[in-house]
Enzyme design. Sequence first.
Site, short mmCIF file in Angstrom:
data_model
loop_
_atom_site.label_atom_id
_atom_site.label_comp_id
_atom_site.label_asym_id
_atom_site.label_seq_id
_atom_site.Cartn_x
_atom_site.Cartn_y
_atom_site.Cartn_z
N GLU A 208 0.89 -1.17 0.00
CA GLU A 208 0.00 0.00 0.00
C GLU A 208 0.92 1.21 0.00
OE1 GLU A 208 -3.18 -0.13 -0.27
OE2 GLU A 208 -3.67 -2.20 0.27
N CYS B 151 -2.21 9.50 2.38
CA CYS B 151 -1.94 8.91 1.06
C CYS B 151 -3.08 9.20 0.10
CB CYS B 151 -1.70 7.41 1.19
SG CYS B 151 -3.07 6.56 1.97
P1 NAD Z 1 8.52 4.64 4.62
O1 NAD Z 1 8.49 3.80 3.40
O2 NAD Z 1 9.68 5.53 4.86
O3 NAD Z 1 8.42 3.72 5.93
C1 NAD Z 1 7.37 2.84 6.14
C2 NAD Z 1 7.83 1.72 7.06
O4 NAD Z 1 8.82 0.96 6.41
C3 NAD Z 1 8.45 2.20 8.36
O5 NAD Z 1 8.01 1.35 9.40
C4 NAD Z 1 9.93 2.05 8.11
O6 NAD Z 1 10.69 1.85 9.28
C5 NAD Z 1 9.95 0.81 7.26
N1 NAD Z 1 11.13 0.67 6.40
C6 NAD Z 1 11.88 1.66 5.84
N2 NAD Z 1 12.86 1.12 5.08
C7 NAD Z 1 12.72 -0.23 5.17
C8 NAD Z 1 13.42 -1.32 4.59
N3 NAD Z 1 14.47 -1.16 3.79
N4 NAD Z 1 12.99 -2.56 4.86
C9 NAD Z 1 11.92 -2.77 5.65
N5 NAD Z 1 11.23 -1.77 6.25
C10 NAD Z 1 11.62 -0.51 6.00
O7 NAD Z 1 7.15 5.42 4.62
P2 NAD Z 1 6.65 6.53 5.66
O8 NAD Z 1 7.42 7.77 5.42
O9 NAD Z 1 6.60 5.94 7.02
O10 NAD Z 1 5.13 6.74 5.21
C11 NAD Z 1 4.73 7.67 4.25
C12 NAD Z 1 4.43 6.97 2.95
O11 NAD Z 1 3.46 5.97 3.16
C13 NAD Z 1 3.82 7.91 1.93
O12 NAD Z 1 4.39 7.66 0.67
C14 NAD Z 1 2.36 7.53 1.92
O13 NAD Z 1 1.67 7.81 0.75
C15 NAD Z 1 2.44 6.07 2.18
N6 NAD Z 1 1.16 5.60 2.70
C16 NAD Z 1 0.40 4.76 1.94
C17 NAD Z 1 -0.84 4.35 2.39
C18 NAD Z 1 -1.71 3.42 1.60
O14 NAD Z 1 -2.57 2.81 2.19
N7 NAD Z 1 -1.53 3.28 0.29
C19 NAD Z 1 -1.29 4.77 3.63
C20 NAD Z 1 -0.49 5.64 4.37
C21 NAD Z 1 0.74 6.03 3.91
#
Ligand code: NAD
Length: 514
Positions: free
Chosen positions: A239, A273
């Site tokens: 997502e 998002c």
């Molecule tokens: P992010 O990708 O930086 O982090 C998300 C999660 O992934 C965190 O828990 C982080 O610690 C973990 N993570 C980071 N690098 C990783 C790796 N290499 N391996 C495994 N885990 C890792 O995202 P964010 O900044 O926390 O969230 C914002 C983003 O999320 C925006 O792009 C937003 O659009 C998206 N989002 C999508 C939805 C949806 O349902 N489509 C909902 C909310 C947010």
Amino acid sequence: MHSVEQVPKLTVIAPATGQLIAEIEETRIHEVPLFYQRGRNAFAAWSCISIPDRLRYFRKLKQLMVDEMDQIARIISDDTGKVLTEAIVADIMPTLDAIDHIIRHAEKVLSRQKAKTPFLLIGKKSYIEYMSRGVVLVISPWNYPLQLAMVPMVSALAGGNSVILKPSEVTPLVGKCIEDLFNRSGFPEGTVQVAHGGKEVGAAFTEGKPDYIFFTGSVRTGKIIQQQAARDLIPTTLELGGKDPMIVFKDANLERAAKAAAWGAFTNSGQVCMSAERLYVERSISDEFLELLKSEVRNLTQGSDENADVGSMTFPAQKDIVKAQLEEALARGAKLETGLEPVNWQEGMFLPLTVVTHVEQDMKIIQEETFGPLLPVVHFDTEDEAVTLANGTVFGLNASVWTKDKEKARRVASRLVSGAVVINDVIITVANHGLPFGGTKDSGIGRYHAEGGLRIFCHEKAIMEDLGLMNSEIQWYPYKGKYPLFLKLFKNYFGEKRNWLSFAKDYLALLKIK
Ligand code: NAD
């Protein structure tokens, strides 16, 4: 003398106040195999108990959340900077509604389903069973830290899986709160585990061979996770980000649309998002609409008290992205309608609520996710142009269409390449747990919520049942003499005019060959 191992800690700074409010112990990488071992042990028991028995724990969890709703809302608000109303309406409510939905529907959705058996397979019965997968890894982001962690968790648990959650390191207090809620609801040991930490911890768990990965976050991280999952053939749901268009036609209820644009763009400080990130307005009403929108925006209050409309940003690095996009747009001739130029922004995590016009389709502000309180407004002349502009990014999560013409609304909704479309409202599809949720293009892979959102966490198993009374089957050996009979049988059966008498004769003839 033994040296005492220093446990790394995540510091929790409340974004709205800048105060240090907690420290949370990080999970160490060497503990990852232990988490999986505990998860697998718990899975062996949890997957064997009946769905109604599993749901007893869900009821306890739901009641605990109802009893402590105010405390949970305050934890979310402290950890994210969002206002209390948004914590309760957009984070707690959807979580409770999902738990409620699962309590009401999980048994039916996950129980053995009858399937049709084609006539050619006379005498057999067909079923589909839903078999638990194992240990599900949920990795969640910081913008709705409760629902985006808990909804996939409860969906996976209902299907008999054990769960490891790796919540965002940006909002670890909510991660701790989730851990505590599951613990106090009495879920059997190891069924739900929470690992605290940043991307290194997330990566270590991704590499630990879970049976399913449910990831919500950025496109960039989604691609890294999908690569690791491909190496180990692990199924995933991703997502990811959005850049949702809002299309306002001249015959829309403009007052309602202006209020919706302000809310859709600035709720949660735009860190949604599915927020309205691009506003397309039909040219003939654009001036009138812009005035309505500006007056809505001017009425909004920012702060962290109970009556404030817009809270602070959550993640400091996100401010830089918003700033860079606005700077590029202004340098290329965009005009500020509300808000301030970035040089005049104040310190801290509250950003001006910004509406800009004179924006080009190839600017970052239109093409890249902003995730902040910044709304570009673009004009269009025709329905076709609006659809082309709306579809003109790599994202496709949600969209909205505004018109009183039902047919036009439905026609445009069908043409938008998007996981969801709302007509005369914004964002709200996510609040109906009966609808699938997910994105097209770079917005993600897969869906959750609704029936499918429970079934993704199970292997679909096909079962066919024969009473075993006949000694042979027509397609088994020997083949001698069967080919001409099969040719006749299939030409008749699949041809336009089926002759049942001839079918019966050929079928019996095949049965007699032994
Ligand atoms: P992010 O990708 O930086 O982090 C998300 C999660 O992934 C965190 O828990 C982080 O610690 C973990 N993570 C980071 N690098 C990783 C790796 N290499 N391996 C495994 N885990 C890792 O995202 P964010 O900044 O926390 O969230 C914002 C983003 O999320 C925006 O792009 C937003 O659009 C998206 N989002 C999508 C939805 C949806 O349902 N489509 C909902 C909310 C947010």
